[in-house]
Scaffold this active site. Structure first.
Site, PDB file in Angstrom:
ATOM      1  N   HIS A 175      -7.073   5.780  19.827  1.00 26.26           N
ATOM      2  CA  HIS A 175      -6.551   7.053  20.426  1.00 26.26           C
ATOM      3  C   HIS A 175      -7.276   7.309  21.776  1.00 26.26           C
ATOM      4  O   HIS A 175      -6.580   7.526  22.802  1.00 26.26           O
ATOM      5  CB  HIS A 175      -6.490   8.004  19.599  1.00 26.26           C
ATOM      6  CG  HIS A 175      -5.910   7.659  18.180  1.00 26.26           C
ATOM      7  ND1 HIS A 175      -4.980   6.811  18.023  1.00 26.26           N
ATOM      8  CD2 HIS A 175      -6.296   8.282  16.973  1.00 26.26           C
ATOM      9  CE1 HIS A 175      -4.645   6.736  16.741  1.00 26.26           C
ATOM     10  NE2 HIS A 175      -5.267   7.633  15.986  1.00 26.26           N
ATOM     11  N   ASP A 223      -2.785   6.909   0.564  1.00 26.24           N
ATOM     12  CA  ASP A 223      -2.735   8.106   1.242  1.00 26.24           C
ATOM     13  C   ASP A 223      -1.981   8.328   2.491  1.00 26.24           C
ATOM     14  O   ASP A 223      -1.289   9.177   2.810  1.00 26.24           O
ATOM     15  CB  ASP A 223      -4.211   8.648   1.435  1.00 26.24           C
ATOM     16  CG  ASP A 223      -4.252   9.891   2.022  1.00 26.24           C
ATOM     17  OD1 ASP A 223      -3.888  10.945   1.429  1.00 26.24           O
ATOM     18  OD2 ASP A 223      -4.802   9.871   3.381  1.00 26.24           O
ATOM     19  N   ARG A 268       0.319  -3.019  -7.071  1.00 28.10           N
ATOM     20  CA  ARG A 268      -0.295  -3.923  -7.830  1.00 28.10           C
ATOM     21  C   ARG A 268      -0.006  -3.415  -9.474  1.00 28.10           C
ATOM     22  O   ARG A 268       0.102  -4.062 -10.525  1.00 28.10           O
ATOM     23  CB  ARG A 268      -1.965  -3.519  -7.902  1.00 28.10           C
ATOM     24  CG  ARG A 268      -2.619  -4.797  -6.835  1.00 28.10           C
ATOM     25  CD  ARG A 268      -4.082  -4.637  -7.095  1.00 28.10           C
ATOM     26  NE  ARG A 268      -4.703  -5.100  -5.772  1.00 28.10           N
ATOM     27  CZ  ARG A 268      -5.198  -6.311  -5.431  1.00 28.10           C
ATOM     28  NH1 ARG A 268      -5.086  -7.204  -6.742  1.00 28.10           N
ATOM     29  NH2 ARG A 268      -5.592  -6.748  -4.558  1.00 28.10           N
ATOM     30  N   GLY A 305       0.723  -1.046   0.041  1.00 27.37           N
ATOM     31  CA  GLY A 305       0.005   0.141   0.076  1.00 27.37           C
ATOM     32  C   GLY A 305       0.891   1.194  -0.104  1.00 27.37           C
ATOM     33  O   GLY A 305       0.490   2.285   0.304  1.00 27.37           O
ATOM     34  N   HIS A 363      -0.726   5.496  16.859  1.00 23.66           N
ATOM     35  CA  HIS A 363       0.424   6.352  16.893  1.00 23.66           C
ATOM     36  C   HIS A 363       0.143   7.530  18.034  1.00 23.66           C
ATOM     37  O   HIS A 363       1.131   8.196  18.369  1.00 23.66           O
ATOM     38  CB  HIS A 363       0.725   7.082  15.645  1.00 23.66           C
ATOM     39  CG  HIS A 363      -0.461   8.401  15.095  1.00 23.66           C
ATOM     40  ND1 HIS A 363      -1.537   7.736  14.766  1.00 23.66           N
ATOM     41  CD2 HIS A 363      -0.249   9.356  14.967  1.00 23.66           C
ATOM     42  CE1 HIS A 363      -2.419   8.907  14.473  1.00 23.66           C
ATOM     43  NE2 HIS A 363      -1.561   9.741  14.682  1.00 23.66           N
ATOM     44  N   ASP A 380     -12.540   4.910  14.592  1.00 23.84           N
ATOM     45  CA  ASP A 380     -11.474   5.808  14.095  1.00 23.84           C
ATOM     46  C   ASP A 380     -10.671   6.297  15.317  1.00 23.84           C
ATOM     47  O   ASP A 380      -9.499   6.317  15.087  1.00 23.84           O
ATOM     48  CB  ASP A 380     -11.700   6.806  13.120  1.00 23.84           C
ATOM     49  CG  ASP A 380     -10.664   7.461  12.242  1.00 23.84           C
ATOM     50  OD1 ASP A 380      -9.637   6.887  12.162  1.00 23.84           O
ATOM     51  OD2 ASP A 380     -10.490   8.675  12.196  1.00 23.84           O
TER      52      ASP A 380
HETATM   53  C1  BG6 Z   1      -5.782   8.805  12.399  1.00 21.57           C
HETATM   54  C2  BG6 Z   1      -7.063   8.984  12.216  1.00 21.57           C
HETATM   55  O1  BG6 Z   1      -5.692   7.570  13.133  1.00 21.57           O
HETATM   56  O2  BG6 Z   1      -5.281   9.812  13.540  1.00 21.57           O
HETATM   57  C3  BG6 Z   1      -7.537   9.984  11.312  1.00 21.57           C
HETATM   58  O3  BG6 Z   1      -7.363   7.833  11.193  1.00 21.57           O
HETATM   59  C4  BG6 Z   1      -6.992  11.367  12.247  1.00 21.57           C
HETATM   60  O4  BG6 Z   1      -8.801  10.655  10.932  1.00 21.57           O
HETATM   61  C5  BG6 Z   1      -5.310  11.309  12.654  1.00 21.57           C
HETATM   62  O5  BG6 Z   1      -7.071  12.588  11.372  1.00 21.57           O
HETATM   63  C6  BG6 Z   1      -5.349  12.353  13.881  1.00 21.57           C
HETATM   64  O6  BG6 Z   1      -3.770  12.202  14.039  1.00 21.57           O
HETATM   65  P1  BG6 Z   1      -2.923  13.228  14.279  1.00 21.57           P
HETATM   66  O7  BG6 Z   1      -1.467  12.762  14.663  1.00 21.57           O
HETATM   67  O8  BG6 Z   1      -2.714  14.040  13.094  1.00 21.57           O
HETATM   68  O9  BG6 Z   1      -3.565  13.998  15.457  1.00 21.57           O
END
Ligand code: BG6
Length: 447
Positions: free
Chosen positions: A229, A20, A50, A16, A167, A224
């Site tokens: 998070h 994006d 691909r 991938g 993250h 999401d």
């Molecule tokens: C991602 C989500 O995990 O975290 C996104 O899929 C979100 O929708 C993003 O915008 C936010 O991350 P950060 O580090 O920009 O606050």
């Protein structure tokens, strides 16, 4: 990791690479790691695609430092035969290095594509020989699918080979929560329901879905942000601090204990305990007329840990709001004649910690004023590493503490399961809010 430390020999296979997420997060983070001199000639990115693509178009100019370190491999990821060729390619690269390199398979593909790739990798024997699997959320779409994903994955990769990225766990201030609470006796001793009134966790964004309609429409803010998070931030605040604050290995177990203590959300529409909304332009942006996908969620959670009994915790997240702000606000109790104090753990932007103090404002009139006692990263440190850099470095080094374990994933889905079930039955509570609203405006608005 120290300034001059070099990462172990690595073949970084990205499924991938043209997507994006790779462009926005992954490639810039890898570029930074390369620029900082943490890798040598025995590091290579093998981008799987691909279509026939060339390195120049996949690796944009702003990350061009990666071009000499990137090779592309064209294959049909659904065809088991192609994995034999991938195996051959990896063996050749290893031979060129002249030393044993680890192989990290990083899957940045839509959720439906994850398990077939894992299976094909496993069946082709690519799960052996120092192989690691680096995965992006969402990890399932509810408790049951997450359970299946974890069980199926474990058929081919053991838990210590799997790195599930959240993250937010790697954001500097998030990492600092446990260190700060564990190393400052003053806070450590009052970190319980005797002194704390309530906790508010906000993950607010001003951006919208940024062209990711295909991903977002079946996902929504609950899956999401809240499941990952949001609940991980809650776990970091509620967990028992480790006796050795730098015992990062212990942290996932403590996070899991904190998540397991959180009660499944009580969905009671009469108390408006759970609120969902959608920003006004969402349907058009996502190309989804009639969509009921939420871009805003607010809910209350509570812990059955005796340390936290009776402390309400709210979690609020939303897109296209009036500000970008991730912070945890801890409200301290105050007796009748006292003033309450507020501690803000600012995850982003303006990373830092702020304690609201009450002082006498200067002047003839005797007035109280609230002032901040503040620690700001910007004032004390040059540059904060980007969270993606940290997770990639940790995956290469084999540090699992900033990744979500299978147990944590299941525990967090358990908390949200009642909401998912309720929302499937009834969508009449979805509020449509104006782009640029404050979270308070969304909460106050009527359906
Ligand atoms: C991602 C989500 O995990 O975290 C996104 O899929 C979100 O929708 C993003 O915008 C936010 O991350 P950060 O580090 O920009 O606050």
């Amino acid at each position: 990791m120290t300034e001059n430390e070099v990462l172990p020999p690595t073949i970084f296979v990205i499924f991938g690479i043209t997507g994006d997420l790779s462009r926005r997060y992954l490639l810039p983070a890898l570029a930074q790691i390369v620029k900082a001199g943490h890798v040598e000639d025995d590091f290579i990115i093998l981008g799987v695609s691909r279509r026939q693509v060339d390195v120049e178009s996949v690796i944009a100019d702003d990350v061009k430092v990666l071009r000499p370190k990137t090779q592309l491999f064209q294959m049909d990821v659904d065809n088991p035969e192609d994995y034999k060729q991938l195996d051959t390619k990896i063996s050749e690269l290893r031979k060129d290095f002249g030393k044993q390199a680890q192989v990290i398979y990083y899957l940045v593909v839509p959720p439906a594509g994850v398990l077939p790739i894992i299976k094909n990798l496993g069946e082709a024997g690519l799960n052996k020989n120092h192989a690691k699997l680096l995965l992006e959320k969402p990890f399932g779409s509810d408790l049951e699918s997450a359970r299946q994903l974890i069980t199926q994955t474990s058929k081919y990769f053991s838990e210590d080979q799997v790195y599930r990225i959240d993250h937010y766990l790697a954001k500097e201030m998030a990492q600092n929560i446990t260190v700060f609470l564990g190393s400052n006796a003053m806070f450590r001793n009052i970190w319980n329901n005797r002194f704390i009134e309530k906790i508010e966790i906000d993950v607010l964004e001003s951006i919208g879905i940024e062209g990711r309609g295909d991903f977002y429409e079946p996902t929504g803010a609950l899956r999401d942000i809240v499941q990952s998070h949001g609940l991980q931030l809650a776990a970091l605040v509620l967990m028992e601090p480790c006796s050795d604050i730098f015992d990062f290995e212990e942290i996932p177990r403590r996070r899991l204990a904190a998540l397991s203590n959180l009660q499944p959300v009580r969905f009671d529409s009469s108390t408006a305990g759970v609120v969902r909304g959608q920003y006004a332009d969402y349907k058009e942006e996502a190309g989804a007329p009639g969509s009921v996908t939420e871009t805003f969620v607010h809910l209350k959670i509570s812990s059955k840990d005796p340390r936290w009994e009776g402390v309400p915790i709210t979690l609020t997240t939303g897109k296209k709001l009036n500000e970008r702000l991730t912070e945890i606000r801890v409200h301290f109790k105050a007796a009748k004649n006292e003033k309450p104090n507020l501690l803000r753990l600012r995850v982003q932007p303006h990373e830092g910690i702020e304690l609201g103090l009450w002082v006498k404002s200067p002047g003839y009139l005797r007035r109280l004023q609230k002032v901040p006692l503040e620690f700001s990263y910007q004032q004390h440190f040059d540059r904060l590493p980007n969270a993606y850099e940290q997770v990639l470095v940790d995956a290469m080094l084999g540090n699992q503490s900033l990744f979500a374990s299978g147990g944590e994933i299941l525990a967090s889905w358990k908390i949200l399961d009642p909401v998912i079930k309720q929302w499937q039955k009834d969508t009449s509570d979805l509020k449509i809010y104006k782009n640029g609203s404050s979270s308070k405006q969304v909460l106050d608005a009527r359906v």
